[in-house]
Design an enzyme around this catalytic site. Structure first.
Site, PDB file in Angstrom:
ATOM      1  N   TYR A 169       0.909  -1.329   0.061  1.00  0.00           N
ATOM      2  CA  TYR A 169       0.117   0.237  -0.355  1.00  0.00           C
ATOM      3  C   TYR A 169       0.878   1.436  -0.004  1.00  0.00           C
ATOM      4  O   TYR A 169       0.459   1.868  -0.683  1.00  0.00           O
ATOM      5  CB  TYR A 169      -0.554   0.114   1.393  1.00  0.00           C
ATOM      6  CG  TYR A 169      -1.866   1.016   1.683  1.00  0.00           C
ATOM      7  CD1 TYR A 169      -3.240   1.414   0.881  1.00  0.00           C
ATOM      8  CD2 TYR A 169      -1.772   2.426   2.216  1.00  0.00           C
ATOM      9  CE1 TYR A 169      -4.142   2.199   0.801  1.00  0.00           C
ATOM     10  CE2 TYR A 169      -2.517   3.525   1.930  1.00  0.00           C
ATOM     11  CZ  TYR A 169      -3.891   3.500   1.623  1.00  0.00           C
ATOM     12  OH  TYR A 169      -4.664   4.317   1.779  1.00  0.00           O
ATOM     13  N   LYS A 173       1.549   4.423  -3.087  1.00  0.00           N
ATOM     14  CA  LYS A 173       0.928   5.904  -2.817  1.00  0.00           C
ATOM     15  C   LYS A 173       1.824   6.706  -2.366  1.00  0.00           C
ATOM     16  O   LYS A 173       1.704   7.776  -3.500  1.00  0.00           O
ATOM     17  CB  LYS A 173       0.122   5.782  -1.713  1.00  0.00           C
ATOM     18  CG  LYS A 173      -0.737   4.944  -1.206  1.00  0.00           C
ATOM     19  CD  LYS A 173      -2.347   5.344  -2.010  1.00  0.00           C
ATOM     20  CE  LYS A 173      -3.642   4.774  -2.064  1.00  0.00           C
ATOM     21  NZ  LYS A 173      -4.522   5.441  -2.830  1.00  0.00           N
TER      22      LYS A 173
END
Length: 264
Positions: A169, A173
């Protein structure tokens, strides 16, 4: 300066969470034409938009944001129906496994990158191509051919803590912020404004699903200087600001809305 959003909005992940509340925020500031993109029906979002303003027009697209053809088709149909595309919000994303690199499977890592990074690029590419074809919404020096906001994360700025090892994740990002900066530089002089937002912990269904068990959710709450998680409407309001003329000189920026988490 008051907000006044009069153009056409295109929002991915619009069926719930930040995407849903971003639609509400844009509608409250004047937007009346919406393309809502989600894998699931956006029934609740549409219903609330109609409550905010009965004259709202909505085109709903149920699709997977990793599907290049479906994304391109949705942009084309949005423009065919509403005439143009002014405010794009690339919000759809997944959390993935809370694991370090030695623990996560290659397929799980690649799935997070596909949804959180590659799909954002696919959407942004299609949005840019359309925005380059249209004129500015108004003659004001604050106006652009179009505005794009990519939803990143505070974990696109800093590493996740050891008790929340969301490696895939965080990687995805960080890449979204890099994409935002790169395309913002490439297209600012051509009249397209691109920015990102880096929310902290927001009480979305995704956060509750991945952190709502055990002590993790409370442990992380206490690390936030304001000692609370954000409500979804707070992030929606920030995104509305980035699209507005009030943020006309913000280009390639990442607006951090994390309750102070990353300043510690």
């Amino acid at each position: 300066m008051s907000f006044s959003l009069k153009g056409v909005a295109y929002i991915t992940g619009a069926g719930s969470g930040i995407g849903q509340y971003t639609a509400y925020a844009l509608a409250r500031q004047g937007a009346r034409s919406f393309a809502l993109v989600d894998r699931n029906p956006s029934t609740r979002t549409i219903s609330e938009l109609k409550n905010i303003s009965p004259d709202v027009s909505v085109r709903e697209f149920e699709l997977d944001v990793t599907n290049e053809n479906a994304i391109n088709d949705s942009i084309e149909k949005t423009v065919k129906e509403f005439g143009r595309l002014d405010y794009a919000v690339n919000n759809a994303g997944i959390g993935g496994s809370i694991k370090t690199s030695d623990q996560i499977a290659k397929c799980d890592f690649e799935r997070v990158i596909a949804v959180n990074t590659t799909a954002v690029w696919l959407c942004q590419r299609a949005q840019i191509r359309q925005m380059l074809k249209q004129e500015k919404l108004t003659d004001s020096y604050r106006s652009y051919r179009g505005s794009i906001v990519n939803v990143a994360s505070m974990y696109g700025l800093v590493a996740p803590p050891l008790n929340v090892p969301s490696t895939a994740y965080s990687t995805s990002k960080h890449a979204v912020i890099g994409l935002t900066k790169s395309d913002a530089l490439a297209f600012a002089h051509r009249g397209i404004k691109i920015n990102a937002i880096a929310p902290g912990y927001v009480m979305t269904p995704l956060v509750q699903e991945h952190m709502g068990k055990g002590e993790m959710i409370e442990t992380e709450r206490l690390k936030v200087p304001v000692h609370r998680y954000s409500e979804m409407e707070e992030i929606g309001d920030c995104i509305a600001f980035l699209h507005s003329d009030a943020a006309s000189y913000m280009v390639g920026a990442t607006l951090v809305a994390d309750g102070g988490y990353t300043i510690v």
